[in-house]
Design a protein around this motif. Structure first.
Motif, short mmCIF file in Angstrom:
data_model
loop_
_atom_site.label_atom_id
_atom_site.label_comp_id
_atom_site.label_asym_id
_atom_site.label_seq_id
_atom_site.Cartn_x
_atom_site.Cartn_y
_atom_site.Cartn_z
N ASN A 1 -73.65 -19.01 -4.41
CA ASN A 1 -73.58 -19.78 -5.65
C ASN A 1 -74.24 -19.03 -6.80
N LYS A 2 -75.36 -18.34 -6.48
CA LYS A 2 -76.07 -17.57 -7.51
C LYS A 2 -75.20 -16.43 -8.02
N GLU A 3 -74.48 -15.77 -7.08
CA GLU A 3 -73.61 -14.65 -7.47
C GLU A 3 -72.47 -15.15 -8.36
N LEU A 4 -71.90 -16.32 -8.02
CA LEU A 4 -70.83 -16.88 -8.84
C LEU A 4 -71.35 -17.26 -10.22
N ALA A 5 -72.56 -17.81 -10.24
CA ALA A 5 -73.16 -18.19 -11.52
C ALA A 5 -73.40 -16.96 -12.39
N ASP A 6 -73.90 -15.87 -11.76
CA ASP A 6 -74.13 -14.62 -12.49
C ASP A 6 -72.81 -14.07 -13.03
N THR A 7 -71.75 -14.15 -12.22
CA THR A 7 -70.44 -13.67 -12.65
C THR A 7 -69.94 -14.48 -13.83
N VAL B 295 -68.94 -15.08 -19.71
CA VAL B 295 -69.24 -15.78 -20.96
C VAL B 295 -69.80 -14.81 -21.99
N ASN B 296 -70.69 -13.94 -21.55
CA ASN B 296 -71.30 -12.97 -22.47
C ASN B 296 -70.25 -12.02 -23.05
N ILE B 297 -69.36 -11.52 -22.20
CA ILE B 297 -68.31 -10.61 -22.68
C ILE B 297 -67.40 -11.36 -23.65
N SER B 298 -67.04 -12.60 -23.30
CA SER B 298 -66.16 -13.38 -24.16
C SER B 298 -66.81 -13.63 -25.52
N ASP B 299 -68.11 -13.96 -25.51
CA ASP B 299 -68.81 -14.20 -26.77
C ASP B 299 -68.92 -12.91 -27.58
N TYR B 300 -69.14 -11.81 -26.91
CA TYR B 300 -69.23 -10.52 -27.61
C TYR B 300 -67.91 -10.23 -28.33
N ILE B 301 -66.77 -10.43 -27.61
CA ILE B 301 -65.45 -10.21 -28.22
C ILE B 301 -65.26 -11.18 -29.39
N HIS B 302 -65.70 -12.41 -29.21
CA HIS B 302 -65.52 -13.45 -30.22
C HIS B 302 -66.23 -13.07 -31.53
N TYR B 303 -67.50 -12.69 -31.42
CA TYR B 303 -68.27 -12.40 -32.62
C TYR B 303 -67.94 -11.02 -33.20
N PHE B 304 -67.57 -10.10 -32.34
CA PHE B 304 -67.19 -8.77 -32.83
C PHE B 304 -65.93 -8.87 -33.70
N VAL B 305 -64.96 -9.64 -33.24
CA VAL B 305 -63.73 -9.79 -34.01
C VAL B 305 -64.01 -10.52 -35.31
N SER C 208 -57.81 -14.21 -41.82
CA SER C 208 -56.46 -14.71 -41.47
C SER C 208 -56.01 -14.23 -40.09
N TRP C 209 -56.62 -13.16 -39.59
CA TRP C 209 -56.21 -12.59 -38.28
C TRP C 209 -57.25 -12.84 -37.18
N VAL C 210 -58.33 -13.44 -37.50
CA VAL C 210 -59.42 -13.58 -36.54
C VAL C 210 -58.98 -14.31 -35.27
N LEU C 211 -58.39 -15.48 -35.44
CA LEU C 211 -58.05 -16.30 -34.29
C LEU C 211 -57.05 -15.59 -33.37
N ILE C 212 -56.03 -15.00 -33.98
CA ILE C 212 -55.00 -14.32 -33.19
C ILE C 212 -55.60 -13.15 -32.41
N VAL C 213 -56.41 -12.32 -33.07
CA VAL C 213 -56.99 -11.14 -32.43
C VAL C 213 -57.99 -11.56 -31.35
N GLN C 214 -58.76 -12.62 -31.61
CA GLN C 214 -59.71 -13.10 -30.59
C GLN C 214 -58.98 -13.51 -29.31
N ILE C 215 -57.94 -14.32 -29.48
CA ILE C 215 -57.19 -14.78 -28.30
C ILE C 215 -56.51 -13.62 -27.59
N LEU C 216 -55.96 -12.68 -28.39
CA LEU C 216 -55.26 -11.54 -27.79
C LEU C 216 -56.23 -10.67 -26.98
N LEU C 217 -57.37 -10.33 -27.55
CA LEU C 217 -58.33 -9.47 -26.85
C LEU C 217 -58.93 -10.17 -25.63
N LYS C 218 -59.20 -11.47 -25.76
CA LYS C 218 -59.71 -12.21 -24.61
C LYS C 218 -58.66 -12.30 -23.50
N PHE C 219 -57.39 -12.42 -23.91
CA PHE C 219 -56.31 -12.47 -22.92
C PHE C 219 -56.20 -11.13 -22.18
#
Length: 419
Positions: free
Chosen positions: A2-8, A13-23, A30-41
């Protein structure tokens, strides 16, 4: 665990947030939302592929340790059919379903769509795994060289493929659009008769495959003849709908598989396996050339080694029988030798001394019923070589000899034109 899954989960979450704020910091509003979703995908797909690769590497490595098909034929058949890859795909998709919220937690609308897409791919992969399971059964019997069960599994697997695609499509539509599968199936009830008509050949092919496998009449590689189609050749493929036969002129003929239920099929493979092949052909004689043998003719034929002992024995036997007979000098009073009868014995002895004739099989020379063309004398025997080229040479040599030898017996071979 469970700890390993939580760490994963925290890592994603950290990578997703990094992509979110970097974009947000580096892309126009006007392009933020599209690029955020695309890079996260792209990141999300990459995670699924990495997990899939790791599962595949682990599982396949374990299976390769048991790759010996002699000791572990079941594991070998499972590995060859790539069921292990399907297991890896399912685990990767389940991990993706678990990680979906962590990656797209800031985009709930995307989350719902991707969740349905993952559900769709899980349905497709499970269907693929089930089909590969049938292939694994087939591979197992290929290793065991049980060809009759392979035919049945071919019919079963192809039937499962067709109906499986249909069922999978219904489930996939249900998952993708959120429609109840019972609603879809209920709407199909009205066209059941049409579906049965459409799948008629499939159903008949399935029944034929089971029949062929259980009766063990045919298999791929068998040499067969089909009088209905005037075909003779080797089965190169026997599947649900069609059977391919390679003719001896190297052409390929295709017939419906369900024809095997109603059509006469001659399986000639037994001749090939026993290395024997039947000769059944007649010489047709002019009845007007038949006659009793006189002493001079008997003397002449007694010089032929193959019938020398036969004529000597028959001459003594007939002489003893005719002595007490009144008017024994008349040929019709008592037994007599005929040129056709002696020739029949000559032909039989010729076959018995021929090294190319199987002496353990049926061997006879017999008279058939008279025809308008004459009296047929049939040669019935088996060669000890089933190869087509050798068989034709052996048969030709026999009839070349007998056709010419018949002249020594004053017999006339009939010649007539076929109408």
């Amino acid at each position: 665990m469970n700890k390993e899954l939580a760490d994963t989960k925290d890592f994603l979450v950290n990578i997703s947030d990094y992509i979110h704020y970097f974009v947000r910091a580096n892309v126009a509003d006007s392009w933020v939302l599209i690029v955020q979703i695309l890079l996260k995908f792209i990141f999300f797909i990459g995670v699924i592929f990495v997990v899939d690769f790791l599962f595949k590497l682990l599982i396949n490595t374990v299976f390769k340790l048991f790759f010996d098909k002699e000791k572990y034929p079941i594991l070998k058949s499972v590995y060859v059919s790539k069921i292990t890859n399907s297991i890896s795909h399912i685990n990767a998709l389940l991990f993706g379903s678990y990680a979906l919220f962590s990656v797209f937690r800031r985009h709930p609308r995307s989350h719902e769509f991707l969740e349905r897409m993952i559900g769709l791919f899980i349905v497709l992969v499970v269907a693929q795994m089930l089909l590969r399971g049938v292939t694994a059964f087939r591979n197992y019997f290929v290793i065991k060289k049980d060809y009759y069960k392979i035919i049945a599994l071919n019919a079963v697997s192809q039937t499962i493929n067709i109906f499986g695609i249909f069922v999978c499509s219904v489930i996939a539509i249900s998952v993708l659009f959120g429609i109840s599968s019972s609603t879809i199936l209920g709407s199909l009830g009205a066209i059941t008769a049409v579906l049965v008509l459409v799948f008629r050949d499939t159903i008949l092919g399935f029944v034929t495959g089971i029949h062929v496998a259980t009766s063990k009449n045919l298999k791929v590689g068998d040499w067969i003849g089909i009088p209905k189609y005037n075909l003779e050749g080797t089965i190169v493929d026997l599947n649900l709908l069609t059977t391919k036969i390679e003719n001896f002129d190297k052409t390929i003929s295709t017939i419906p598989t369900y024809d095997f239920l109603t059509t006469e099929i001659k399986n000639l493979q037994v001749m090939s396996e026993s290395n024997t092949r039947r000769i059944k052909r007649s010489l047709i004689f002019n009845i007007k050339s038949f006659k009793f043998l006189d002493d001079d003719m008997i003397e002449h034929l007694s010089k032929i080694n193959l019938i020398k002992e036969y004529l000597s024995g028959m001459k003594s036997e007939i002489s003893k029988e005719r002595n007490p007979v009144e008017n024994g000098d008349l040929k019709l009073n008592g037994r007599q030798l005929t040129n056709i009868g002696v020739f029949r014995m000559y032909a039989l002895n010729y076959l018995k001394t021929n090294k190319h004739i199987d002496q353990n099989g049926t061997l006879m020379v017999r008279q058939l019923e008279n025809t308008p063309h004459g009296m047929p004398l049939e040669i019935y025997c088996f060669t000890n070589d089933s190869a087509w080229e050798n068989y034709e040479v052996i048969m030709a040599d026999i009839f070349d000899h007998l056709l010419v030898a018949s002249k020594e017996f004053d017999l006339e071979i009939m010649q007539f034109n076929k109408i």
